[in-house]
Every structure is written in C-alpha cells, then in structure tokens.
Design a protein around this motif. Structure first.
Motif, PDB file in Angstrom:
ATOM      1  N   SER A  88       0.816  -1.201   0.000  1.00  0.00           N
ATOM      2  CA  SER A  88       0.000   0.000   0.000  1.00  0.00           C
ATOM      3  C   SER A  88       0.857   1.262   0.000  1.00  0.00           C
ATOM      4  O   SER A  88       2.010   1.250   0.436  1.00  0.00           O
ATOM      5  CB  SER A  88      -0.901  -0.011   1.247  1.00  0.00           C
ATOM      6  OG  SER A  88      -1.530   1.219   1.451  1.00  0.00           O
ATOM      7  N   CYS A 108       1.344   2.950   8.645  1.00  0.00           N
ATOM      8  CA  CYS A 108       0.606   2.796   9.887  1.00  0.00           C
ATOM      9  C   CYS A 108       0.554   4.128  10.650  1.00  0.00           C
ATOM     10  O   CYS A 108       1.593   4.762  10.864  1.00  0.00           O
ATOM     11  CB  CYS A 108       1.272   1.722  10.744  1.00  0.00           C
ATOM     12  SG  CYS A 108       0.475   1.470  12.345  1.00  0.00           S
ATOM     13  N   LEU A 156       2.161  -0.358   5.491  1.00  0.00           N
ATOM     14  CA  LEU A 156       0.956  -1.175   5.604  1.00  0.00           C
ATOM     15  C   LEU A 156       0.827  -2.091   4.395  1.00  0.00           C
ATOM     16  O   LEU A 156       1.208  -1.728   3.282  1.00  0.00           O
ATOM     17  CB  LEU A 156      -0.294  -0.298   5.703  1.00  0.00           C
ATOM     18  CG  LEU A 156      -0.545   0.432   7.024  1.00  0.00           C
ATOM     19  CD1 LEU A 156      -1.753   1.348   6.895  1.00  0.00           C
ATOM     20  CD2 LEU A 156      -0.753  -0.558   8.168  1.00  0.00           C
ATOM     21  N   THR A 157       0.283  -3.267   4.639  1.00  0.00           N
ATOM     22  CA  THR A 157      -0.043  -4.207   3.572  1.00  0.00           C
ATOM     23  C   THR A 157      -1.547  -4.421   3.570  1.00  0.00           C
ATOM     24  O   THR A 157      -2.156  -4.619   4.634  1.00  0.00           O
ATOM     25  CB  THR A 157       0.658  -5.554   3.791  1.00  0.00           C
ATOM     26  OG1 THR A 157       2.068  -5.348   3.771  1.00  0.00           O
ATOM     27  CG2 THR A 157       0.285  -6.542   2.678  1.00  0.00           C
ATOM     28  N   ARG A 158      -2.158  -4.345   2.395  1.00  0.00           N
ATOM     29  CA  ARG A 158      -3.605  -4.519   2.302  1.00  0.00           C
ATOM     30  C   ARG A 158      -3.948  -5.985   2.091  1.00  0.00           C
ATOM     31  O   ARG A 158      -3.461  -6.638   1.166  1.00  0.00           O
ATOM     32  CB  ARG A 158      -4.176  -3.694   1.160  1.00  0.00           C
ATOM     33  CG  ARG A 158      -5.675  -3.882   0.981  1.00  0.00           C
ATOM     34  CD  ARG A 158      -6.297  -2.907   0.035  1.00  0.00           C
ATOM     35  NE  ARG A 158      -7.735  -3.137  -0.095  1.00  0.00           N
ATOM     36  CZ  ARG A 158      -8.598  -2.252  -0.554  1.00  0.00           C
ATOM     37  NH1 ARG A 158      -8.173  -1.062  -0.956  1.00  0.00           N
ATOM     38  NH2 ARG A 158      -9.882  -2.536  -0.624  1.00  0.00           N
ATOM     39  N   TYR A 215      -5.942  -3.750   6.641  1.00  0.00           N
ATOM     40  CA  TYR A 215      -4.555  -3.348   6.452  1.00  0.00           C
ATOM     41  C   TYR A 215      -3.784  -3.723   7.715  1.00  0.00           C
ATOM     42  O   TYR A 215      -4.269  -3.515   8.834  1.00  0.00           O
ATOM     43  CB  TYR A 215      -4.453  -1.833   6.262  1.00  0.00           C
ATOM     44  CG  TYR A 215      -4.849  -1.307   4.909  1.00  0.00           C
ATOM     45  CD1 TYR A 215      -3.888  -0.935   3.970  1.00  0.00           C
ATOM     46  CD2 TYR A 215      -6.198  -1.146   4.579  1.00  0.00           C
ATOM     47  CE1 TYR A 215      -4.249  -0.416   2.735  1.00  0.00           C
ATOM     48  CE2 TYR A 215      -6.571  -0.635   3.341  1.00  0.00           C
ATOM     49  CZ  TYR A 215      -5.591  -0.269   2.430  1.00  0.00           C
ATOM     50  OH  TYR A 215      -5.955   0.236   1.205  1.00  0.00           O
ATOM     51  N   CYS A 244       0.367  -3.936   9.630  1.00  0.00           N
ATOM     52  CA  CYS A 244       1.781  -3.554   9.574  1.00  0.00           C
ATOM     53  C   CYS A 244       2.614  -4.625  10.261  1.00  0.00           C
ATOM     54  O   CYS A 244       2.071  -5.501  10.940  1.00  0.00           O
ATOM     55  CB  CYS A 244       1.978  -2.178  10.214  1.00  0.00           C
ATOM     56  SG  CYS A 244       2.037  -2.193  12.026  1.00  0.00           S
ATOM     57  N   SER A 247      -3.612  -3.342  13.125  1.00  0.00           N
ATOM     58  CA  SER A 247      -4.547  -3.756  12.083  1.00  0.00           C
ATOM     59  C   SER A 247      -5.680  -2.739  11.957  1.00  0.00           C
ATOM     60  O   SER A 247      -6.163  -2.197  12.961  1.00  0.00           O
ATOM     61  CB  SER A 247      -5.129  -5.131  12.422  1.00  0.00           C
ATOM     62  OG  SER A 247      -6.031  -5.564  11.420  1.00  0.00           O
ATOM     63  N   GLU A 273      -6.773   3.296  -3.545  1.00  0.00           N
ATOM     64  CA  GLU A 273      -7.063   3.043  -2.135  1.00  0.00           C
ATOM     65  C   GLU A 273      -7.387   4.359  -1.438  1.00  0.00           C
ATOM     66  O   GLU A 273      -6.794   5.402  -1.732  1.00  0.00           O
ATOM     67  CB  GLU A 273      -5.907   2.317  -1.453  1.00  0.00           C
ATOM     68  CG  GLU A 273      -4.551   2.970  -1.601  1.00  0.00           C
ATOM     69  CD  GLU A 273      -3.455   2.182  -0.908  1.00  0.00           C
ATOM     70  OE1 GLU A 273      -3.770   1.190  -0.209  1.00  0.00           O
ATOM     71  OE2 GLU A 273      -2.291   2.557  -1.052  1.00  0.00           O
TER      72      GLU A 273
END
Length: 274
Positions: A3, A7, A14-16, A21, A23, A28, A138
């Motif tokens: 992403s 955070c 962050l990862t979607r 999402y 970290c 979360s 996003e």
C-alpha cells in the motif's frame, strides 16, 4: 498488496489484505464494506464525524457526476500526464468523493502509466462515495496535516479545494515531485453569489510561494455552466455558502429553476525542491 499508506500508530508500511490493512508490528485496520480504511486515530479527531456530512457528500457526488466541472478534471488530467513518469505514486489530499482522483487514475492508465494512487479525506461520508467510484485507488480517512504516507513516497500530490498543509506535502513528495493546488478564481460562482448575498465579494487572486517548493505555473481553467433543478440545489449544498447564507438569499435561490454561473479555477503548480 503493498500500500501507499503507512501505519498511523508506528509509521511502518501497511499491507492490504482481504479485510484489513496490517503492519509488521501487528497493528490492524479494518476495511469498510465500501472499500476504504480508517487511519485517523481517535485522539486526533475533533468531532464524532469530522469533515463533510452525509448530505453534503451526496450533493457533491451528484453534481460532479453531472460533468459540470469536467473542464477542471480534464485540466488536472493533462497536468498529471505532463508531470509524471511511467510508474507514478499519486496522492490526493482532501479527495472528497473521488471525482478528480478517479479521473487522474483513468487518464494515467489510458496513457499506459502504471500509477499507484491513494486518496485521503477526513470525511467518511465522502470516502464511501469515493471507494465506490473506483476500485483501483485506495482510500483512507485521515488528516491532511498527518498524511498516512511515508516520507518522499509520492511523485504527484493533488490538493483541490482542501486544507493546505505545505510542510506535510513537502514531506510526502519525493524531490522533484509536483504539487497541484486548486483554488477558486476571483469570479468563481459569481452569479450564484449575486443571488445569495446583497453585497457579494470576489475571491482573492493570490500567488503565494511556499518554502521548499518552486513555482512552475498558474493554470487558468474556466467556463460558463448552465445549472438546473436539483443540480442547482446540490451546487449550493456543496459550497461553504450553504452555512453562511442569510435565509433571504437561500429563499431567492430556491425560487430559481436554472442559473448560468462562471466555474472558474486556478491550478497552482509547484515542484518540490531537492
């Protein structure tokens, strides 16, 4: 999916995922059913539901979807193409209901650019519309003064009729990145003001330099638009005038079926210094 967002708690990337999402530090953030994420910590909220309310967001979405400001969208698309490379990272700060955000993504994609895009707004009601408008971008609830984006991550930043946070924009832009700042021109919606106010005033014509940026251009974008019926009420509702207009002025506008107004803008173009 990697992403553009970071955070808001620890500033890690962050990862979607499918539903949230996350970290590396296990913070979360759930993704709303419409597709946006809430990245505004509770201690940074100044009200229960900050930003534009539900009715204002709906009015703006209807009005802009009618194409009344398509000349501004086209100008921003042209500028985005002129100031980005093949793989740009683009942030729309104060994206509202996503009309211009979606336009930029469509234009960049049509030109073969592999754009990564994010829109940020403090109003969850606006982002409900934005996330429905395009699934290729996003969106997050967050403040322009604390963008959930890493330092130097963006190549292009758009700020359209939204709070100006020059220091924060400098932080998230890469050296050489471009910042598009849209403001109303002196005669923007002048005819509407003449109906609403006994003594209307013109917007100031300003060219203000900001530390860390080089002025590249001021682009004039304007045309007359015919606004009828519900669209006229929506235009009024989406402007700051809705909260400032005397009752008599609002009543005069309500009696009109159509109004021709000047939709006039200035796009200030800045480049971040190295």
């Amino acid at each position: 999916m990697v992403s553009l967002f970071r955070c808001p708690v620890c500033a890690s990337p962050l990862t979607r995922g499918e539903e949230a999402y996350t970290c590396p530090n296990r913070h979360s953030f759930d993704i709303a059913k419409e597709g946006y994420v809430h990245l505004l910590p509770a201690n940074r909220k100044h009200s229960k539901a900050p930003g534009d309310d539900k009715e204002m967001a709906a009015a703006r979405s209807r009005f802009l979807s009618g194409g009344y400001y398509s000349h501004l969208r086209a100008a921003l698309e042209e500028l985005a193409l002129a100031h980005t490379g093949e793989d740009p990272a683009v942030v729309d700060s104060g994206c509202g209901e996503g009309y211009y955000t979606a336009g930029l993504h469509e234009a960049l994609s049509a030109a073969g650019r592999r754009a990564t895009m994010a829109g940020v707004d403090i109003s969850k009601f606006c982002l409900r519309w934005a996330a429905k408008r395009t699934r290729q971008v996003e969106f997050a609830v967050a403040s322009a003064y604390r963008l959930p984006v890493a330092d130097g991550r963006a190549n292009l930043l758009l700020n359209c009729f939204s709070p100006l946070a020059a220091e924060e924009f400098y932080r998230v832009l890469a050296p050489g990145g471009v910042f598009l700042y849209v403001v109303p021109a002196p005669d923007h919606l002048w005819e509407l003001k003449e109906v609403l106010y006994d003594k209307p005033y013109r917007n100031p014509e300003e060219a203000i330099p900001y530390q860390g940026f080089t002025y590249l251009d001021i682009v004039k974008v304007e045309r007359d638009i015919d606004v009828e019926g519900r669209a006229l009420a929506d235009l009024f509702r989406m402007t700051p005038y809705f909260w400032k207009t005397p009752r008599e002025g609002a009543e005069r506008l309500a009696k009109l079926d159509t109004l021709t107004v000047r939709a006039s803008f200035r796009v200030h173009v800045f480049r971040r210094n190295g």
